[in-house]
Every structure is written in C-alpha cells, then in structure tokens.
Write an enzyme that holds these catalytic residues in place. Structure first.
Site, PDB file in Angstrom:
ATOM      1  N   CYS A 164     -39.177  -4.443  -5.776  1.00  0.00           N
ATOM      2  CA  CYS A 164     -39.442  -2.925  -4.993  1.00  0.00           C
ATOM      3  C   CYS A 164     -40.922  -2.266  -5.004  1.00  0.00           C
ATOM      4  O   CYS A 164     -41.849  -3.651  -5.666  1.00  0.00           O
ATOM      5  CB  CYS A 164     -38.939  -2.438  -6.432  1.00  0.00           C
ATOM      6  SG  CYS A 164     -39.516  -0.014  -5.448  1.00  0.00           S
ATOM      7  N   PRO A 165     -41.836  -2.024  -3.948  1.00  0.00           N
ATOM      8  CA  PRO A 165     -40.483  -0.653  -2.675  1.00  0.00           C
ATOM      9  C   PRO A 165     -39.445  -2.505  -1.475  1.00  0.00           C
ATOM     10  O   PRO A 165     -38.994  -1.790  -0.306  1.00  0.00           O
ATOM     11  CB  PRO A 165     -41.646  -0.613  -2.270  1.00  0.00           C
ATOM     12  CG  PRO A 165     -42.522  -1.130  -2.212  1.00  0.00           C
ATOM     13  CD  PRO A 165     -42.593  -2.277  -3.428  1.00  0.00           C
TER      14      PRO A 165
END
Length: 79
Positions: A17-18
C-alpha cells in the site's frame, strides 16, 4: 460462479500500500466500460482498499478470493 472473461490481468505481488491501488487506477483507465481487470495481490491492505476503490470510483467488484494470498479481485469498469 461462472467463468469471468478477463480483459486484462494486473500482477501486484510484492507491492505494498498504496502501490496496488495506484496501479489499479492507472490500468483501469485504459479499459472500456464493461471490461474486466483481474488483480492479483498479496498485500493484506488490498482486502480493504480495492473494494473501497471500486465503491468510490463507481466500478463493480464482481468477485474476490481473499481467504489466503495471493488475493484475486475481478473488477468491471463502470457499473
């Protein structure tokens, strides 16, 4: 569920993430409405982030397999 006809596959294995959602956004832009992107991921955050992305961006999460990695998500562009 019957076989889903995939237009494009996006492998995000090893990304955290992201990055997976950023790549989903970038790749789904190149699809036409109704086409399907299969996302393969191993980041546990995708189990939350990809459904949220679909809802926010008005795409359809057709199916997901999130019991154990690699996780798979079938996303149809548009509603």
């Amino acid at each position: 569920m019957s076989e889903i006809s995939v237009t494009q596959t996006l492998d995000t294995l090893g990304l955290r993430c992201p990055e997976p959602v950023m790549l989903v956004r970038k790749n789904i832009r190149h699809l036409n409405d109704g086409e399907i992107l299969l996302i393969i991921a191993d980041d546990p955050a995708t189990t939350r982030d990809i459904p949220s992305f679909c809802q926010f961006m008005d795409h359809t999460l057709l199916q997901c397999e999130v019991e154990k990695p690699p996780f798979k998500y079938w996303v149809k562009r548009g509603k």
